[in-house]
Design an enzyme around this catalytic site. Structure first.
Site, PDB file in Angstrom:
ATOM      1  N   GLU A 161      -3.967   7.702  -5.079  1.00  0.00           N
ATOM      2  CA  GLU A 161      -4.266   6.973  -6.333  1.00  0.00           C
ATOM      3  C   GLU A 161      -5.530   7.546  -6.945  1.00  0.00           C
ATOM      4  OE1 GLU A 161      -4.315   2.739  -5.578  1.00  0.00           O
ATOM      5  OE2 GLU A 161      -2.339   2.786  -4.667  1.00  0.00           O
ATOM      6  N   ARG A 178       0.867  -1.176   0.000  1.00  0.00           N
ATOM      7  CA  ARG A 178       0.000   0.000   0.000  1.00  0.00           C
ATOM      8  C   ARG A 178       0.903   1.225   0.000  1.00  0.00           C
ATOM      9  NH1 ARG A 178      -3.390  -2.768  -1.550  1.00  0.00           N
ATOM     10  NH2 ARG A 178      -5.455  -3.235  -0.721  1.00  0.00           N
ATOM     11  N   HIS A 200      -1.931   0.081  -9.724  1.00  0.00           N
ATOM     12  CA  HIS A 200      -2.522  -0.798  -8.702  1.00  0.00           C
ATOM     13  C   HIS A 200      -3.241  -1.987  -9.362  1.00  0.00           C
ATOM     14  CE1 HIS A 200      -4.252  -1.046  -4.361  1.00  0.00           C
ATOM     15  NE2 HIS A 200      -4.003  -2.239  -4.867  1.00  0.00           N
TER      16      HIS A 200
HETATM   17  P1  NDP Z   1      -1.187 -11.953   4.437  1.00  0.00           P
HETATM   18  O1  NDP Z   1      -2.049 -11.674   5.609  1.00  0.00           O
HETATM   19  O2  NDP Z   1      -1.207 -13.293   3.811  1.00  0.00           O
HETATM   20  O3  NDP Z   1       0.349 -11.663   4.823  1.00  0.00           O
HETATM   21  C1  NDP Z   1       0.774 -10.536   5.512  1.00  0.00           C
HETATM   22  C2  NDP Z   1       2.200 -10.794   5.999  1.00  0.00           C
HETATM   23  O4  NDP Z   1       2.733  -9.601   6.542  1.00  0.00           O
HETATM   24  C3  NDP Z   1       2.299 -11.864   7.060  1.00  0.00           C
HETATM   25  O5  NDP Z   1       3.300 -12.758   6.653  1.00  0.00           O
HETATM   26  C4  NDP Z   1       2.737 -11.132   8.304  1.00  0.00           C
HETATM   27  O6  NDP Z   1       3.631 -12.005   8.975  1.00  0.00           O
HETATM   28  C5  NDP Z   1       3.433  -9.907   7.737  1.00  0.00           C
HETATM   29  N1  NDP Z   1       3.394  -8.736   8.606  1.00  0.00           N
HETATM   30  C6  NDP Z   1       2.309  -8.154   9.191  1.00  0.00           C
HETATM   31  N2  NDP Z   1       2.681  -7.081   9.904  1.00  0.00           N
HETATM   32  C7  NDP Z   1       4.023  -6.972   9.753  1.00  0.00           C
HETATM   33  C8  NDP Z   1       4.989  -6.058  10.239  1.00  0.00           C
HETATM   34  N3  NDP Z   1       4.659  -5.060  11.069  1.00  0.00           N
HETATM   35  N4  NDP Z   1       6.287  -6.242   9.852  1.00  0.00           N
HETATM   36  C9  NDP Z   1       6.637  -7.267   9.025  1.00  0.00           C
HETATM   37  N5  NDP Z   1       5.763  -8.172   8.561  1.00  0.00           N
HETATM   38  C10 NDP Z   1       4.466  -8.016   8.914  1.00  0.00           C
HETATM   39  O7  NDP Z   1      -1.538 -10.845   3.370  1.00  0.00           O
HETATM   40  P2  NDP Z   1      -1.296 -10.885   1.782  1.00  0.00           P
HETATM   41  O8  NDP Z   1       0.066 -11.376   1.518  1.00  0.00           O
HETATM   42  O9  NDP Z   1      -2.441 -11.540   1.118  1.00  0.00           O
HETATM   43  O10 NDP Z   1      -1.389  -9.323   1.431  1.00  0.00           O
HETATM   44  C11 NDP Z   1      -0.504  -8.400   2.031  1.00  0.00           C
HETATM   45  C12 NDP Z   1      -0.896  -6.985   1.625  1.00  0.00           C
HETATM   46  O11 NDP Z   1      -0.550  -6.772   0.261  1.00  0.00           O
HETATM   47  C13 NDP Z   1      -2.397  -6.706   1.691  1.00  0.00           C
HETATM   48  O12 NDP Z   1      -2.764  -6.299   2.989  1.00  0.00           O
HETATM   49  C14 NDP Z   1      -2.573  -5.597   0.660  1.00  0.00           C
HETATM   50  O13 NDP Z   1      -2.408  -4.350   1.269  1.00  0.00           O
HETATM   51  C15 NDP Z   1      -1.442  -5.835  -0.326  1.00  0.00           C
HETATM   52  N6  NDP Z   1      -1.924  -6.397  -1.600  1.00  0.00           N
HETATM   53  C16 NDP Z   1      -1.734  -5.681  -2.751  1.00  0.00           C
HETATM   54  C17 NDP Z   1      -2.131  -6.178  -3.971  1.00  0.00           C
HETATM   55  C18 NDP Z   1      -1.920  -5.389  -5.227  1.00  0.00           C
HETATM   56  O14 NDP Z   1      -2.629  -5.593  -6.186  1.00  0.00           O
HETATM   57  N7  NDP Z   1      -0.962  -4.494  -5.296  1.00  0.00           N
HETATM   58  C19 NDP Z   1      -2.805  -7.496  -4.082  1.00  0.00           C
HETATM   59  C20 NDP Z   1      -2.958  -8.179  -2.812  1.00  0.00           C
HETATM   60  C21 NDP Z   1      -2.512  -7.644  -1.625  1.00  0.00           C
HETATM   61  P3  NDP Z   1       3.755 -12.009  10.589  1.00  0.00           P
HETATM   62  O15 NDP Z   1       2.380 -12.278  11.095  1.00  0.00           O
HETATM   63  O16 NDP Z   1       4.769 -13.018  10.938  1.00  0.00           O
HETATM   64  O17 NDP Z   1       4.248 -10.642  10.878  1.00  0.00           O
END
Ligand code: NDP
Length: 306
Positions: A253, A224, A272
């Site tokens: 955006e 994001r 995006h």
């Molecule tokens: P998930 O919930 O599968 O994964 C999120 C990951 O982030 C987890 O592995 C978590 O691991 C980690 N995480 C959370 N907080 C932190 C932190 N403070 N520091 C480091 N790691 C962190 O989500 P997705 O992979 O499905 O999606 C992630 C994000 O990507 C979405 O929220 C969205 O904003 C964005 N996205 C963008 C898209 C696009 O088209 N550009 C498409 C899809 C998603 P842990 O719990 O170990 O910290």
């Protein structure tokens, strides 16, 4: 929660035609309608955007994984269930990111730019490189991070992941916890951001973080826009303390016309759409259908956020 009427909100239109999802879900034992902001007596809504009126329904499903646009407290106070679409964007985003990295390493973006001008111009002898053997640090090792690791692993990159816990993740050679972010990114040729936007990740990438990166590193953000302090990124690119960036998401955006990012040679901008695929409607529809089934059997929702 009794599911009698499910609305597909028209805001999904930029991702797929709402009627396609209504067709795909037609076998569900509920009435399905494409709706605008007056959603007559819907129990549930599938949507891209948030509307105040959604606080009146029982269940809202976000067709995106990122749910930072939804007010969690208000959902909770009004007993509205929120589910998201995490789990479906591994291959799409992984392949998009492989594309960005190949463009930079193999100088494909230069060829496309030169072609627009009808110019036959080869790269300097030391500009092109190979991805194999370089290191990518992926910040966020969920669905997106794992998909990126799988795709880039196939191209021979070394994969380092950053997450809050230090549990290993398939596809990653090593895992660092978020408190060691600067160390994790310090020697990587590519830094790729795939974390959700939360209070903890807002402006996680600021001037100090960019300072910690190699001057010849490329930065990729598909998470994001607000995970990045955009003026600090622009400054790092303008002062050559970063080699370049591939950006799919922005603080505002569409990216404003006067953003200096548009004019930079070593910046790739996509609107995006890193996860776009003609299968999106079916991938999201499967989550909605599964939750419809779970509801019928009194089981907990898959991908529940609130
Ligand atoms: P998930 O919930 O599968 O994964 C999120 C990951 O982030 C987890 O592995 C978590 O691991 C980690 N995480 C959370 N907080 C932190 C932190 N403070 N520091 C480091 N790691 C962190 O989500 P997705 O992979 O499905 O999606 C992630 C994000 O990507 C979405 O929220 C969205 O904003 C964005 N996205 C963008 C898209 C696009 O088209 N550009 C498409 C899809 C998603 P842990 O719990 O170990 O910290």
């Amino acid at each position: 929660l009794e599911l009698e009427r499910l609305g597909i909100h028209e805001s999904v239109e930029p991702v797929f035609p709402p009627a396609e999802l209504a067709d795909y879900l037609a076998a569900l034992p509920v009435e399905i309608a494409v709706v605008d902001d007056d959603m007559p007596s819907c129990d549930a809504i599938v949507t891209l955007e948030h509307r105040e009126a959604f606080l009146e329904v029982d269940w809202v499903h976000s067709i995106q994984a990122g749910v930072d646009r939804f007010p969690f407290d208000e959902f909770e106070a009004n007993d509205v269930i929120l589910t998201n679409s995490t789990g479906i964007h591994d291959t799409t985003v992984g392949e998009t990111i492989a594309g960005y990295l190949l463009m930079f390493a193999r100088r494909l973006h230069d060829h496309v730019a030169n072609q627009q001008e009808g110019r036959w111009e080869r790269p300097d002898w030391d500009e092109a490189f190979t991805l194999s053997g370089s290191t990518a640090c992926v910040v966020g090792t969920g669905t997106l991070g794992r998909g990126v690791a799988e795709t880039l692993g196939g191209l021979g990159l070394n994969l380092r992941g950053v997450r809050r816990s230090d549990e290993p993740v398939p596809g990653f050679d090593e895992i660092y916890t978020t408190d060691r972010l600067r160390e994790a990114i310090s020697d990587a040729e590519f830094v790729i951001v795939t974390v959700p936007l939360t209070d903890a990740t807002r402006h996680l990438f600021d001037a100090d973080t960019f300072d910690a990166m190699r001057d010849d590193a490329y930065f990729v953000n598909v998470a994001r826009g607000s995970v990045v302090d955009e003026p600090a990124l622009i400054d790092a690119l303008e002062t050559d303390t970063l080699a370049g960036a591939a950006l799919d998401v922005f603080e505002t955006e569409p990216l404003p016309e006067d953003s200096p990012l548009w004019g930079m040679d070593e910046v790739i901008i996509s609107p995006h759409c890193a996860a776009y695929t003609r299968d999106y409607v079916r991938d999201t529809g499967d989550i909605v259908r599964e939750n419809g089934d779970r509801l019928e059997h009194g089981e907990a929702f898959h991908n529940r956020v609130v």
